[in-house]
Design an enzyme around this catalytic site. Structure first.
Site, short mmCIF file in Angstrom:
data_model
loop_
_atom_site.label_atom_id
_atom_site.label_comp_id
_atom_site.label_asym_id
_atom_site.label_seq_id
_atom_site.Cartn_x
_atom_site.Cartn_y
_atom_site.Cartn_z
N LYS A 1 -28.96 13.21 -36.01
CA LYS A 1 -29.37 12.22 -36.98
C LYS A 1 -28.28 11.98 -38.03
O LYS A 1 -27.27 11.36 -37.73
CB LYS A 1 -30.73 12.60 -37.54
CG LYS A 1 -31.80 12.60 -36.42
CD LYS A 1 -33.15 13.01 -36.87
CE LYS A 1 -34.21 12.77 -35.81
NZ LYS A 1 -34.04 13.59 -34.59
N TYR B 1 -42.25 18.44 -37.50
CA TYR B 1 -41.81 17.56 -36.41
C TYR B 1 -42.62 17.85 -35.15
O TYR B 1 -42.80 19.03 -34.77
CB TYR B 1 -40.33 17.85 -36.22
CG TYR B 1 -39.58 17.22 -35.09
CD1 TYR B 1 -39.55 15.85 -34.90
CD2 TYR B 1 -38.81 18.02 -34.25
CE1 TYR B 1 -38.80 15.28 -33.88
CE2 TYR B 1 -38.04 17.48 -33.23
CZ TYR B 1 -38.04 16.10 -33.05
OH TYR B 1 -37.28 15.56 -32.05
N ASP C 1 -36.41 23.25 -41.41
CA ASP C 1 -35.80 22.05 -40.85
C ASP C 1 -35.36 21.20 -42.03
O ASP C 1 -36.18 20.63 -42.74
CB ASP C 1 -36.83 21.31 -39.98
CG ASP C 1 -36.23 20.10 -39.26
OD1 ASP C 1 -35.24 19.53 -39.77
OD2 ASP C 1 -36.77 19.71 -38.21
N ARG D 1 -18.85 27.86 -22.52
CA ARG D 1 -20.19 27.85 -23.11
C ARG D 1 -20.25 28.66 -24.41
O ARG D 1 -21.07 28.38 -25.28
CB ARG D 1 -21.17 28.40 -22.09
CG ARG D 1 -22.57 28.63 -22.59
CD ARG D 1 -23.55 28.93 -21.45
NE ARG D 1 -23.01 29.84 -20.46
CZ ARG D 1 -22.94 31.17 -20.60
NH1 ARG D 1 -23.33 31.74 -21.72
NH2 ARG D 1 -22.48 31.93 -19.61
#
Length: 392
Positions: free
Chosen positions: A207, A110, A182, A57
């Site tokens: 994206k 967003y 962002d 992790r």
């Protein structure tokens, strides 16, 4: 790598063939347990937990390769990966807020960013305030001594307002606030946040970075070591990390980001020009067009544009809108963007605003221009408009 272009960074950053038997691409490490040969090695790894291969992790060579490439491209100190773009936003906001703090978030953010702030940060005692994305230096009037974060997104989701990032960052720094943005729309190729006063650059790597609609990934690139340490510790405490295969797909996607973005940009501008002349279209919301209200700021700060923009058409009955959208052959309806495929989505900006009002009565359609031929995409849209007219 010094004195090389971003195209070259994309090809070479985050890989080391000499340490991988000459193999061009880094291998995918599927890992939970890491074994240590000695007690000294175990204790040394624990002391350097944030940067060593200590546990799956915490990071593997696959993790570090992707993060190295992202940070090199963005021009930041280091990056932290997450399992999605929303996870990156949540970790970034959580890292620099506590009960009693005040945060400012652009009203054009967003949708999931808004929901996280209102439904998670606010109940934990963080005061969340949304601001007009076009406020510029006027944001000084909203800043307080306890403002810990100013969160930007430029251009904004759905309606693409361009923010005066340097002016906002300068004002925010005066009260000691952390400035984060962002930057998914522009990618590091078309906007360089650290050159404009930003501390954290956040991407839904799902994206454009991944680019193939087949992985979930987020990344936070930090200006300096101090910010990176806070973000990395926060991600560690939350147990947040990207999956090894998704990290590999993100790294693979970066290799072709530049050539893909050039095509997305070219196709979107061709579509925008064609749509502007259509009688059904009342407005085209694309920052790179000279008639867009924020174009001057875009031209000053950006070096290109992506494939995502919106149009406004006259309000039509639902059955007419459905006739257009249901019959599209090349434009799919879906909530993501940034992949090779073209998308179209009806949206309602007025439903997600609080500091500003969206008063245009028309129907907003968000489009993502994929990698198909622009001529074919235009024919698909033209046929859709004919179906819509026939259903009226």
């Amino acid at each position: 790598m010094k004195d090389v272009t971003k195209d070259t960074i994309l090809v070479h950053a985050g890989r080391d063939p000499r340490n991988n038997h000459g193999i061009v691409n880094p291998p995918v490490y599927h890992c939970s347990t890491v074994l240590f040969p000695t007690l000294d090695a175990l204790e040394d790894s624990d002391r350097n937990m944030l940067t060593s291969v200590n546990y799956g992790r915490m990071g593997t060579p696959t993790t570090f390769a992707f993060e190295e490439a992202a940070a090199a491209l963005e021009g930041g100190y280091r990056a932290v990966n997450t399992g999605s773009g929303l996870a990156a936003i949540a970790i970034a906001l959580s890292a620099f807020t506590k009960a009693g703090d005040h945060v400012l978030i652009t009203d054009s953010a967003y949708g999931p960013t808004r929901r996280f702030a209102k439904e998670t940060l606010a109940p934990y005692g963080v005061e969340v305030e949304f601001y007009d994305p076009c406020i510029g230096a006027g944001i000084s009037a909203l800043l307080r001594p306890n403002t810990s974060v100013v969160f930007l997104e430029s251009p904004g989701s759905l309606t693409f307002e361009v923010q005066d990032v340097p002016a906002i960052a300068t004002a925010a720094k005066a009260v000691g606030a952390t400035v984060m943005i962002d930057n998914t729309w522009a990618t590091p190729l078309f906007f360089r946040p650290f050159d404009h006063g930003v501390d954290l650059s956040i991407h839904a790597a799902t994206k454009y970075m991944v680019g193939h609609a087949d992985a979930m990934l987020g990344v936070i690139t930090c200006r300096d070591e101090a910010h990176w340490t806070v973000v990395k510790k926060t991600a560690t405490r939350f147990g947040v990390c990207g999956g090894p295969d998704d990290l590999y797909l993100g790294l693979r996607g970066l290799r072709t980001l530049s050539v893909r973005m050039r095509q997305h940009q070219e196709s979107a501008l061709a579509l925008a020009d064609w749509l502007e002349a259509r009688p059904e279209v009342t407005r085209v919301l694309h920052p790179a067009r000279p008639d867009f209200p924020g174009h001057a700021l875009w031209k000053r700060d950006f070096t290109g544009s992506s494939g995502l923009f919106s149009i406004i058409i006259d309000q039509v009955p639902r059955q007419a809108l459905a006739a257009m959208l249901d019959g599209m052959e090349l434009f799919g309806m879906g909530y993501s963007w940034g992949g090779f495929e073209s998308l179209i989505l009806p949206t309602r900006p007025s439903a997600v605003r609080s500091a500003t009002r969206w008063n245009d009565p028309g129907q907003v359609l968000r489009l993502h221009a994929g990698l198909e031929s622009p001529e074919d995409l235009i024919r698909d849209l033209e046929a859709g408009f004919r179906r819509m007219a026939a259903a009226l």
